[in-house]
Design an enzyme around this catalytic site. Structure first.
Site, mmCIF file in Angstrom:
data_model
loop_
_atom_site.group_PDB
_atom_site.id
_atom_site.type_symbol
_atom_site.label_atom_id
_atom_site.label_comp_id
_atom_site.label_asym_id
_atom_site.label_seq_id
_atom_site.Cartn_x
_atom_site.Cartn_y
_atom_site.Cartn_z
ATOM 1 N N GLY A 17 5.861 -9.872 -2.100
ATOM 2 C CA GLY A 17 6.786 -8.782 -2.419
ATOM 3 C C GLY A 17 7.883 -8.704 -1.370
ATOM 4 O O GLY A 17 8.417 -7.638 -1.072
ATOM 5 N N ASN A 111 -3.039 -5.401 -11.823
ATOM 6 C CA ASN A 111 -3.004 -5.796 -10.419
ATOM 7 C C ASN A 111 -4.242 -6.590 -10.036
ATOM 8 O O ASN A 111 -4.179 -7.473 -9.186
ATOM 9 C CB ASN A 111 -2.846 -4.573 -9.510
ATOM 10 C CG ASN A 111 -1.391 -4.170 -9.430
ATOM 11 O OD1 ASN A 111 -0.534 -4.999 -9.148
ATOM 12 N ND2 ASN A 111 -1.102 -2.916 -9.704
ATOM 13 N N ASP A 165 -0.889 7.031 6.458
ATOM 14 C CA ASP A 165 -1.485 8.366 6.305
ATOM 15 C C ASP A 165 -1.857 8.944 7.669
ATOM 16 O O ASP A 165 -1.664 10.126 7.932
ATOM 17 C CB ASP A 165 -2.720 8.266 5.396
ATOM 18 C CG ASP A 165 -2.396 7.500 4.126
ATOM 19 O OD1 ASP A 165 -1.504 7.945 3.395
ATOM 20 O OD2 ASP A 165 -2.992 6.430 3.887
ATOM 21 N N HIS A 193 -6.978 5.155 0.081
ATOM 22 C CA HIS A 193 -5.547 5.458 0.234
ATOM 23 C C HIS A 193 -5.058 6.053 -1.090
ATOM 24 O O HIS A 193 -4.521 5.365 -1.952
ATOM 25 C CB HIS A 193 -4.743 4.204 0.590
ATOM 26 C CG HIS A 193 -3.261 4.440 0.515
ATOM 27 N ND1 HIS A 193 -2.597 5.278 1.372
ATOM 28 C CD2 HIS A 193 -2.331 3.992 -0.357
ATOM 29 C CE1 HIS A 193 -1.323 5.319 1.039
ATOM 30 N NE2 HIS A 193 -1.134 4.558 -0.015
#
Ligand code: NAD
Length: 336
Positions: A17, A111, A165, A193
């Site tokens: 990506g 995915n 986070d 997550h």
């Protein structure tokens, strides 16, 4: 290549990506030395899918135009056998976003297939001691799928990212207490997550004391802090019009750097393979408090005291991971 960078072998880093938003913020930080230090050369393997290759060319041109002294090579490819060849780190950032009308199960399925392929390619082409950090969502389950598909690579070499986070949580506490963020430590995010994650404020420190002894408004922690951290990604999308990119890239840098160097003082949140620590279900990739020892080996920190409230929140987030695993593995025909 300058002479000082040629003294050391480069660390080869694959980024999937690479032409996306996070990729655009991440590659320049890796290339500048933020991830592995100012004396460590890096080779970059940039991986995209065919529709992203043109944009990737532009990103690679900009990397060239920075003349980063540490960069020894830039590979651009949509072929996983080239992209993962001999890599030391694989940063799996690319994934298919959830589109309108797509169910969660559809997202896991689409995915899931990508991460089966990437896991197999990493298994076949990367260095045996490769470390893999999954960022593309749903990152915990994607990491579990890649790990399961890379049958020759030890499970301990797979990670998913909750450092963003943790960083968000630290800043929320620092701002509430009116202290610099560097004063906040030992703040572990547990679980998935996702908005169910649990940022453990009860063990967090401000300076040398407990954060809960400085911020006395206990209701704020449960009613404002926990949901704010869980919903922060959504809030950024609402404000910016697109999802967190620079802060996510920064968290990738923090995660890889802190997994590559002995931990001093603080603990860090990383999603790792659970061996059942703290009652978490063994065999899932879930966020736990980690320290890296002098030999470079990560370990789950022992002896963290969790309240009943914390245990319930962590159990709920891990139950979500078990459910994700069950759906994804069922669709992909993988066994636990
Ligand atoms: N774990 C975290 O804390 C965290 C934080 C922010 C974003 N994310 C996730 O990171 C991912 C990337 O975010 P972004 O903003 O860069 O998205 P983006 O849509 O801007 O970029 C994604 C890129 O990945 C590419 N891509 C898609 N499938 C690919 C594949 N199979 N192989 C290689 N490349 C592929 C696309 O072409 C695109 O260029 C998303 O899944 C997002 O939800 C995770």
């Amino acid at each position: 290549m300058n002479t000082f960078s040629s003294k050391k072998a480069p660390i080869r880093v694959a980024v999937t990506g690479a032409a996306g938003n996070i990729g655009y913020a991440l590659l320049f930080r890796i290339a500048s030395g933020a991830m592995f230090g100012p004396n460590q050369p890096v080779a970059l393997n940039l991986i995209e899918i065919p529709p992203g290759m043109k944009a990737l060319e532009g990103v690679a041109m900009e990397l060239d135009d920075c003349a980063f002294p540490l960069v020894t090579e830039i590979v651009q490819t949509d072929d996983l056998s080239v992209g993962f060849k001999d890599v030391d780190w694989a940063l799996l950032v690319g994934s298919v976003p959830r589109r309108q009308g797509m169910e969660r199960a559809d997202l896991l399925s689409v995915n899931g297939k990508v991460f089966v392929g990437q896991g197999k390619a990493i298994n076949d082409f990367a260095k045996p001691n490769v470390r893999v950090l999954v960022v593309g969502n749903p990152c915990n389950t994607n990491a579990l799928i890649a790990m399961t598909s890379a049958t020759n690579i030890p499970n301990e070499q797979f990670f998913a990212m909750t450092r963003l986070d943790e960083n968000r949580a630290k800043t929320q506490i620092a701002q509430k207490a009116g202290v610099p963020v560097r004063e906040v430590s030992e703040l572990c995010v547990w679980g998935n997550h996702s908005p169910t994650m649990y940022p453990d404020f009860e063990n967090a420190k401000i300076g040398r004391g407990k954060a809960t002894d400085v911020i006395l408004d206990q209701a704020w922690f449960r009613d404002t802090f926990v949901p704010t951290v869980g919903q922060r990604g959504k809030a950024v999308i609402e404000a910016r019009g697109s999802s967190s990119a620079a802060s996510a890239a920064n968290a990738v840098v923090d995660t890889v750097r802190d997994l590559s160097t002995p931990t001093r003082g603080d603990i860090h949140s990383v999603c790792v393979i659970s061996r059942g620590e703290y009652g978490t279900p063994a065999g899932i990739i879930t966020s736990l408090p980690i320290r890296v020892d002098g030999a470079g080996k990560w370990r789950v920190v022992e002896g963290v005291k969790l309240s009943e409230y914390a245990k319930q929140k962590i159990a709920a987030s891990n139950a979500e991971l078990l459910e994700e695993r069950s759906v994804a593995f069922g669709q992909l025909g993988l066994s636990v």
